[in-house]
Write a protein that holds these residues in place. Structure first.
Motif, short mmCIF file in Angstrom:
data_model
loop_
_atom_site.label_atom_id
_atom_site.label_comp_id
_atom_site.label_asym_id
_atom_site.label_seq_id
_atom_site.Cartn_x
_atom_site.Cartn_y
_atom_site.Cartn_z
N ALA A 64 37.53 -55.13 -87.10
CA ALA A 64 36.08 -55.14 -86.90
C ALA A 64 35.40 -54.06 -87.75
N ASP A 65 36.08 -52.94 -87.93
CA ASP A 65 35.53 -51.88 -88.78
C ASP A 65 35.54 -52.26 -90.25
N CYS B 297 34.32 -55.92 -96.46
CA CYS B 297 35.17 -56.78 -97.29
C CYS B 297 34.34 -57.68 -98.19
N ALA B 298 34.43 -57.43 -99.47
CA ALA B 298 33.75 -58.24 -100.47
C ALA B 298 34.80 -58.91 -101.34
N SER C 160 24.61 -58.33 -91.03
CA SER C 160 24.93 -59.67 -90.53
C SER C 160 26.16 -59.66 -89.63
N PHE C 161 26.90 -58.57 -89.62
CA PHE C 161 28.13 -58.51 -88.81
C PHE C 161 27.80 -58.35 -87.34
N ALA D 277 36.37 -62.47 -81.46
CA ALA D 277 35.70 -63.18 -82.53
C ALA D 277 34.53 -62.37 -83.07
N TYR D 278 34.35 -62.48 -84.38
CA TYR D 278 33.29 -61.76 -85.09
C TYR D 278 32.64 -62.72 -86.07
N GLN D 279 31.40 -62.44 -86.39
CA GLN D 279 30.66 -63.26 -87.34
C GLN D 279 30.14 -62.35 -88.45
#
Length: 133
Positions: free
Chosen positions: A77-78, A83-84, A94-95, A107-109
């Protein structure tokens, strides 16, 4: 195309609205380490998505002891918002962590921009018993 672009890669699942309209891509992996996970994110965004599908799922099966699962997910999550890939950059702010209904799935978006195009990746971590991983 594979990560190194030297052979055909394998798309895990293409989800379609109807027979001619792709809606989402699902890529799944067994957790090994963060670099392996990032390779799959690159595959999902760059290699397996030439049509620019906007809804993407990265499912990671995490084999570990139950009490370690939360720490592993927190580490990812961190790193997710940082991450690109070569062409996709995380959209600022947006995270978000999605509502958690249990301790076995997290879950993460995060949305990623490629020029003016945007794709949303749902990062899903599924706990697996260590011996089943």
């Amino acid at each position: 195309v594979s990560l190194k672009c030297n052979k055909a890669g394998e798309l895990d699942i293409l989800i379609k609205k109807d027979p001619n309209t792709p809606w989402a891509i699902l890529e799944a992996l067994n957790h090994k380490d963060e670099s392996y996970w990032q390779e799959h994110l690159v595959r999902l965004l760059e290699n397996y998505n030439p049509q620019g599908i906007r809804t993407l799922f990265l499912v990671t099966y995490v084999g570990c002891k139950s009490h370690n699962f939360g720490d592993i997910c927190d580490k990812y999550a961190d790193s997710i918002p940082q991450c690109a890939t070569a062409n996709y950059k995380p959209r600022k702010d947006s995270f978000r962590e999605l509502d958690q209904s249990g301790i076995m799935i997290r879950a993460y978006q995060c949305s990623y921009l490629c020029g003016s195009d945007e794709a949303t990746v749902y990062h899903i971590f599924v706990h697996m018993d260590e011996e089943n991983a």
